[in-house]
Design an enzyme around this catalytic site. Sequence first.
Site, short mmCIF file in Angstrom:
data_model
loop_
_atom_site.label_atom_id
_atom_site.label_comp_id
_atom_site.label_asym_id
_atom_site.label_seq_id
_atom_site.Cartn_x
_atom_site.Cartn_y
_atom_site.Cartn_z
N ASP A 39 63.13 46.53 11.30
CA ASP A 39 62.57 47.78 11.81
C ASP A 39 62.44 48.77 10.66
O ASP A 39 63.32 48.88 9.81
CB ASP A 39 63.48 48.35 12.91
CG ASP A 39 62.79 49.43 13.72
OD1 ASP A 39 62.56 49.21 14.93
OD2 ASP A 39 62.48 50.51 13.17
N ILE A 40 61.32 49.50 10.63
CA ILE A 40 61.04 50.43 9.54
C ILE A 40 61.97 51.64 9.58
O ILE A 40 62.15 52.32 8.56
CB ILE A 40 59.55 50.85 9.59
CG1 ILE A 40 59.03 51.27 8.24
CG2 ILE A 40 59.31 51.92 10.65
CD1 ILE A 40 57.51 51.37 8.17
N ASN A 42 62.40 48.09 25.49
CA ASN A 42 61.99 49.33 26.14
C ASN A 42 60.65 49.13 26.84
O ASN A 42 59.76 48.48 26.28
CB ASN A 42 61.86 50.45 25.11
CG ASN A 42 63.19 50.77 24.42
OD1 ASN A 42 64.23 50.72 25.06
ND2 ASN A 42 63.13 51.07 23.13
N VAL A 96 55.59 51.36 20.79
CA VAL A 96 54.60 50.38 20.32
C VAL A 96 54.32 49.43 21.48
O VAL A 96 55.24 48.79 22.01
CB VAL A 96 55.10 49.60 19.09
CG1 VAL A 96 54.07 48.55 18.67
CG2 VAL A 96 55.41 50.55 17.92
N HIS A 105 58.53 43.82 22.34
CA HIS A 105 59.42 43.50 21.22
C HIS A 105 60.86 43.63 21.68
O HIS A 105 61.18 44.47 22.51
CB HIS A 105 59.17 44.43 20.03
CG HIS A 105 59.07 45.88 20.38
ND1 HIS A 105 57.92 46.42 20.91
CD2 HIS A 105 59.96 46.88 20.30
CE1 HIS A 105 58.12 47.70 21.14
NE2 HIS A 105 59.36 48.02 20.79
N MET A 106 61.69 42.80 21.11
CA MET A 106 63.13 42.86 21.36
C MET A 106 63.79 43.45 20.12
O MET A 106 63.67 42.90 19.02
CB MET A 106 63.67 41.45 21.64
CG MET A 106 65.16 41.42 21.90
SD MET A 106 65.68 39.79 22.48
CE MET A 106 65.32 39.96 24.22
N HIS A 107 64.45 44.60 20.31
CA HIS A 107 65.26 45.18 19.23
C HIS A 107 66.54 44.35 19.12
O HIS A 107 67.18 44.06 20.14
CB HIS A 107 65.67 46.61 19.55
CG HIS A 107 64.54 47.60 19.63
ND1 HIS A 107 64.24 48.46 18.61
CD2 HIS A 107 63.66 47.86 20.63
CE1 HIS A 107 63.21 49.23 18.98
NE2 HIS A 107 62.84 48.88 20.20
P1 AMP Z 1 59.96 51.06 20.75
O1 AMP Z 1 60.25 52.54 20.64
O2 AMP Z 1 60.94 50.32 21.61
O3 AMP Z 1 58.52 50.81 21.15
O4 AMP Z 1 60.19 50.48 19.31
C1 AMP Z 1 59.20 50.48 18.31
C2 AMP Z 1 59.92 50.25 17.02
O5 AMP Z 1 58.96 49.90 16.04
C3 AMP Z 1 60.67 51.49 16.49
O6 AMP Z 1 62.05 51.19 16.35
C4 AMP Z 1 59.99 51.75 15.14
O7 AMP Z 1 60.89 52.21 14.15
C5 AMP Z 1 59.40 50.40 14.80
N1 AMP Z 1 58.24 50.40 13.91
C6 AMP Z 1 57.17 51.23 13.97
N2 AMP Z 1 56.29 50.93 13.00
C7 AMP Z 1 56.84 49.90 12.30
C8 AMP Z 1 56.42 49.14 11.17
N3 AMP Z 1 55.26 49.36 10.53
N4 AMP Z 1 57.24 48.16 10.71
C9 AMP Z 1 58.42 47.92 11.32
N5 AMP Z 1 58.86 48.59 12.40
C10 AMP Z 1 58.08 49.57 12.88
#
Ligand code: AMP
Length: 113
Positions: A29-30, A86, A95, A99-101
């Site tokens: 994660d960024i 989420n 996003v 995705h699974m954190h």
């Molecule tokens: P969510 O809020 O559950 O949709 O999580 C989206 C996640 O994507 C967040 O934790 C962001 O920090 C992560 N994210 C956004 N852009 C990028 C990227 N370019 N590379 C890696 N992670 C990202």
Amino acid sequence: MDCLFCKIINREIPADIVYEDDQVLAFNDIDPKAPTHLLVIPKKHIATLNDLTEEDQTVVGRLPLTAAKVAKDKGFADDGYRVVMNCNEDGGQTVYHIHMHVMGGRRFTWPAG
Ligand code: AMP
Ligand code: ZN
């Protein structure tokens, strides 16, 4: 398709990829919320959990399998870790490609905020 995570899958945007197979991709994660914080995504574009169909069972099943594999590889599987998905606005989704954190390396509290 104008999807950030599809662009990462297609190598149009760089990411720190830690695992890849024919169905899933895992990358850091960024904006990490833990010492290790990665995202596991299906290569198939699925916008939200609400959009899943029966035919997605196999690929979505690979998300926790991959989470556990990476947790073992990174060495925090036995100590424990947190996985989160989420959905939509109230769930905190930003996003719209499921995705699974996977977060490890510290202790998490419950309930989540
Ligand atoms: P969510 O809020 O559950 O949709 O999580 C989206 C996640 O994507 C967040 O934790 C962001 O920090 C992560 N994210 C956004 N852009 C990028 C990227 N370019 N590379 C890696 N992670 C990202
Ligand atoms: Zn996508």
